[in-house]
Write a protein that holds these residues in place. Structure first.
Motif, PDB file in Angstrom:
ATOM      1  N   ASP A 220       0.832  -1.203   0.000  1.00 41.54           N
ATOM      2  CA  ASP A 220       0.000   0.000   0.000  1.00 41.54           C
ATOM      3  C   ASP A 220       0.870   1.257   0.000  1.00 41.54           C
ATOM      4  O   ASP A 220       0.582   2.228  -0.716  1.00 41.54           O
ATOM      5  N   LEU A 221       1.938   1.253   0.787  1.00 45.54           N
ATOM      6  CA  LEU A 221       2.809   2.426   0.859  1.00 45.54           C
ATOM      7  C   LEU A 221       3.509   2.703  -0.469  1.00 45.54           C
ATOM      8  O   LEU A 221       3.765   3.859  -0.813  1.00 45.54           O
TER       9      LEU A 221
ATOM     10  N   HIS B  52      -0.412  12.291   0.878  1.00 45.82           N
ATOM     11  CA  HIS B  52      -0.542  10.893   0.472  1.00 45.82           C
ATOM     12  C   HIS B  52      -0.344   9.917   1.624  1.00 45.82           C
ATOM     13  O   HIS B  52      -0.891   8.822   1.631  1.00 45.82           O
ATOM     14  N   VAL B  53       0.497  10.318   2.602  1.00 49.41           N
ATOM     15  CA  VAL B  53       0.741   9.505   3.787  1.00 49.41           C
ATOM     16  C   VAL B  53       0.559  10.392   5.007  1.00 49.41           C
ATOM     17  O   VAL B  53       0.963  11.559   5.012  1.00 49.41           O
TER      18      VAL B  53
ATOM     19  N   ARG C  91      -3.382   7.356   1.320  1.00 49.50           N
ATOM     20  CA  ARG C  91      -4.379   7.838   0.344  1.00 49.50           C
ATOM     21  C   ARG C  91      -3.876   7.584  -1.066  1.00 49.50           C
ATOM     22  O   ARG C  91      -2.717   7.858  -1.384  1.00 49.50           O
ATOM     23  N   ARG C  92      -4.768   7.111  -1.937  1.00 51.80           N
ATOM     24  CA  ARG C  92      -4.406   6.843  -3.334  1.00 51.80           C
ATOM     25  C   ARG C  92      -5.657   6.431  -4.083  1.00 51.80           C
ATOM     26  O   ARG C  92      -6.764   6.418  -3.497  1.00 51.80           O
TER      27      ARG C  92
ATOM     28  N   VAL D 175      -8.916   5.551   0.969  1.00 50.81           N
ATOM     29  CA  VAL D 175      -8.295   6.048   2.200  1.00 50.81           C
ATOM     30  C   VAL D 175      -8.221   4.858   3.145  1.00 50.81           C
ATOM     31  O   VAL D 175      -9.251   4.359   3.614  1.00 50.81           O
ATOM     32  N   ASN D 176      -7.004   4.365   3.384  1.00 57.25           N
ATOM     33  CA  ASN D 176      -6.795   3.207   4.244  1.00 57.25           C
ATOM     34  C   ASN D 176      -6.118   3.640   5.533  1.00 57.25           C
ATOM     35  O   ASN D 176      -5.045   4.244   5.505  1.00 57.25           O
TER      36      ASN D 176
END
Length: 272
Positions: free
Chosen positions: A35-36, A74-75, A102-103, A164-165
């Motif tokens: 994910d990152l 984004h992070v 976020r992505r 959004v995780n």
């Protein structure tokens, strides 16, 4: 014979517990790493041209305008869980980090095995037509207009699901057992759905690499970019620091979901 059988059974049980512990730890690292690696991916949207928000966004927000404003961040993280957003459950394990990614999905909705569009879910559409003044649209399908087009300025541009995780460690596995578990909150559009991921993950600690000079390489690592600064820095705001995060170091502590009879671990572990 009974003693031999009992010892063999005990050894087999320990081997199974150890194997499961190792596999759970490796799987958790893989989930977070994958994910990152694509954090901040928004398809054809020019992220570098987006204006940074005035303040750090709320990861729990279900307001489309706030999703759009949050895209440059984004992070995002909460060191030791301090200042956790409202959607984080009360049973979060104390002193463990919270990580927000976020992505958009790397596949186009409804194409090449990607799930089709679903009403109410959030999507991002980017314009590829050089006569359109709106660069992108973001919002839930059904209540948001997605009129942007491809390069031919006629065919509608594709939709990618906006994600959004929010990762955190829960003190239980949502199955009635007090097993620390890696959890993920997922934005569904109107709510944040809670998904148990991996049992036995006891600690999560993240260190973030910040690019101070714009060359794309991390110049310093910190556990909390919100308060990071260095001598002479005039732009070390929380928003600026988080938008300049270019890498992350993950530290996880995994344990077996089942205890070994008569064993107590007295060791200390360094997580970053």
């Amino acid at each position: 014979l009974l003693v031999v059988f009992a010892n063999a059974s005990s050894a087999r049980g320990e081997l199974e517990r150890s194997s499961r512990q190792i596999e759970n730890g490796r799987y958790a690292v893989e989930l977070l790493s994958d994910d990152l690696r694509v954090a901040g991916y928004y398809g054809e949207v020019n992220v570098g041209a987006l204006a940074a928000p005035a303040a750090l966004p709320d990861p729990c927000s279900t307001v489309p305008a706030q999703w759009a404003a949050a895209m440059p961040i984004h992070v995002q993280g909460y060191d030791g869980g301090f200042g956790a957003p409202a959607c984080i459950p009360a049973d979060i394990k104390a002193n463990t980090d919270i990580l927000v990614v976020r992505r958009v999905k790397t596949c186009v909705a409804g194409v090449a095995g990607c799930e089709p569009t679903i009403a109410g879910k959030p999507y991002v559409q980017s314009s590829l037509c050089n006569t359109e003044t709106t660069p992108y649209a973001v919002g839930p399908l059904g209540t948001t207009a997605f009129p942007l087009t491809r390069k031919d300025c006629t065919t509608l541009a594709a939709l990618r699901e906006y994600l959004v995780n929010v990762y955190f460690i829960s003190a239980n596995n949502r199955a009635g057992q007090s097993i620390p578990t890696l959890m993920r909150l997922e934005l569904t559009g109107s709510t944040m759905a809670q998904i148990p991921l991996v049992e036995g993950i006891e600690e999560l600690n993240v260190e973030y690499g910040i690019d101070n000079d714009g060359d794309g390489q991390p110049d310093a690592y910190t556990a909390d970019p919100s308060i990071y600064t260095y001598a002479g820095c005039t732009v070390c705001t929380a928003v600026n620091n988080w938008s300049n995060v270019v890498t992350a170091q993950l530290h996880l502590l995994a344990r077996s979901p089942e205890p070994s009879p008569g064993y107590i671990d007295t060791k200390s572990y360094s997580l970053g």
